[in-house]
Design an enzyme around this catalytic site. Structure first.
Site, PDB file in Angstrom:
ATOM      1  N   SER A 161       0.807  -1.169  -0.342  1.00 21.20           N
ATOM      2  CA  SER A 161      -0.149   0.274  -0.191  1.00 21.20           C
ATOM      3  C   SER A 161       0.911   1.105  -0.106  1.00 21.20           C
ATOM      4  O   SER A 161       1.867   0.889   0.606  1.00 21.20           O
ATOM      5  CB  SER A 161      -1.079   0.393   1.482  1.00 21.20           C
ATOM      6  OG  SER A 161      -1.690   1.279   1.734  1.00 21.20           O
ATOM      7  N   TYR A 187      -0.287  -0.315  10.629  1.00 23.55           N
ATOM      8  CA  TYR A 187      -0.415  -0.008   9.279  1.00 23.55           C
ATOM      9  C   TYR A 187       0.439   0.346   8.545  1.00 23.55           C
ATOM     10  O   TYR A 187       0.892  -1.220   7.380  1.00 23.55           O
ATOM     11  CB  TYR A 187      -1.856   0.123   8.476  1.00 23.55           C
ATOM     12  CG  TYR A 187      -2.155  -0.468   7.226  1.00 23.55           C
ATOM     13  CD1 TYR A 187      -1.971  -1.382   6.858  1.00 23.55           C
ATOM     14  CD2 TYR A 187      -1.706   0.837   6.122  1.00 23.55           C
ATOM     15  CE1 TYR A 187      -3.031  -1.947   6.252  1.00 23.55           C
ATOM     16  CE2 TYR A 187      -2.525  -0.120   4.934  1.00 23.55           C
ATOM     17  CZ  TYR A 187      -3.421  -1.165   4.578  1.00 23.55           C
ATOM     18  OH  TYR A 187      -3.358  -1.727   3.785  1.00 23.55           O
TER      19      TYR A 187
END
Length: 314
Positions: A161, A187
């Protein structure tokens, strides 16, 4: 091909998964897609199946997986689709999955993940995002190494990501035991780890013909965002400069994964990070595109592999 040659393709952010493998025949190839019962995982599995691959959906929810199998068989006509249970946060589940696999594995798409969750920990005390997004996939990939090597020219695809730009792997405190937990930093760290694993796997397993690459799929509304409000998403998109940009469809979101998994354009290419179906440029400070230098750092990649191996052996 030199390490400095940037990989470009005719495809773009608007390309769909089906478009990037048009004309590609995967008959006789075996693939595993984790998290294949929702979001871009479904479309990744569907597209590989549509090209003729034998596809295993590795999922936590077997009922959802069975429904997805039926959907993929109905839409592709390919009956070589099956489902197997896999909980990436459970070491026993991963070990059971890898032990049950028999024969070569040509394509492994590490697609499953959780995003910006509240602070949660595994029984080992590992931070849940790092445990699921990285350590679970690390255990799965290394556990399937022999199967990947047996395939000859196998590909590993890590769905990362642009959030990797938020944090390197903080080796001094990976699991937030000393620092205050922050969902997006956790994350981001796990997504950096996805890229670093691809870098080191490509280096370590070159003699086995295995290549691994990571990617940013783009902004797609899926169950991945179950811990994130719509307002949070729009605020993050505005910060990234993506406000006003259309969300990708799941078919477009799966395109870069499928490109790395199956396109002849990526033959022999490994240790790279892609976005919008092309290798990413280095990140420019102040932007949310491109790849951070820490995600491709070979020393960090080697250290992460060592730390991950030790964690799983403990």
């Amino acid at each position: 091909m030199t390490a400095t040659t940037r990989i470009t393709t005719p495809f773009t952010a608007e390309s769909t998964a089906a478009e990037v493998v048009a004309g590609v025949d995967l008959t006789g190839r075996r693939a595993i897609v984790t998290g294949a019962a929702s979001g871009i995982g479904i479309e990744t599995a569907r597209t590989l199946a549509g090209a003729g691959a034998d596809v295993t959906l590795a999922v936590r929810d077997l009922a959802a997986g069975e429904r997805t199998v039926g959907d993929i068989v109905a839409t592709t006509g390919n009956k070589q689709i099956r489902v197997a249970r896999l909980d990436l946060a459970d070491r026993a589940s991963v070990a059971e999955f890898t032990a049950a696999w028999d024969g070569p594995l040509h394509i492994l798409v590490n697609n499953a993940g959780i995003m910006a969750s509240p602070e949660m920990r595994t029984p080992e005390g590992w931070e849940m995002q790092f445990a699921t997004n990285h350590l679970g996939h690390f255990a799965l990939t290394t556990g399937l190494h022999r199967a990947l090597a047996a395939a000859g020219g196998a590909r590993v695809v890590a769905v990362s990501s642009s959030a990797h730009l938020r944090s390197p792997v903080v080796f001094e405190d990976i699991h937030f035991r000393e620092r205050e937990y922050e969902p997006w930093s956790a994350y981001g760290q796990s997504k950096t780890a996805n890229v670093l694993m691809a870098v080191e796997a490509t280096r370590l397993w070159a003699d086995d013909g295995i290549t691994a690459n990571a990617l940013m799929p783009g902004g797609i509304r899926t169950n991945l965002q179950r811990y994130v409000t719509a307002e949070d998403l729009e605020r993050l998109r505005a910060q990234s400069g993506a406000a006003g940009v259309s969300w990708k469809t799941p078919e477009q979101g799966a395109a870069t994964s499928v490109l790395l998994a199956a396109s002849p354009l990526l033959e022999g290419v490994g240790g790279r990070y892609f976005e919008d179906c092309n290798e990413a440029e280095p990140n420019q400070p102040g932007t949310r595109r491109g790849v951070a230098p820490w995600a491709l750092d070979p020393e960090a990649a080697t250290l992460l592999w060592q730390v991950s191996t030790e964690a799983l052996a403990s």
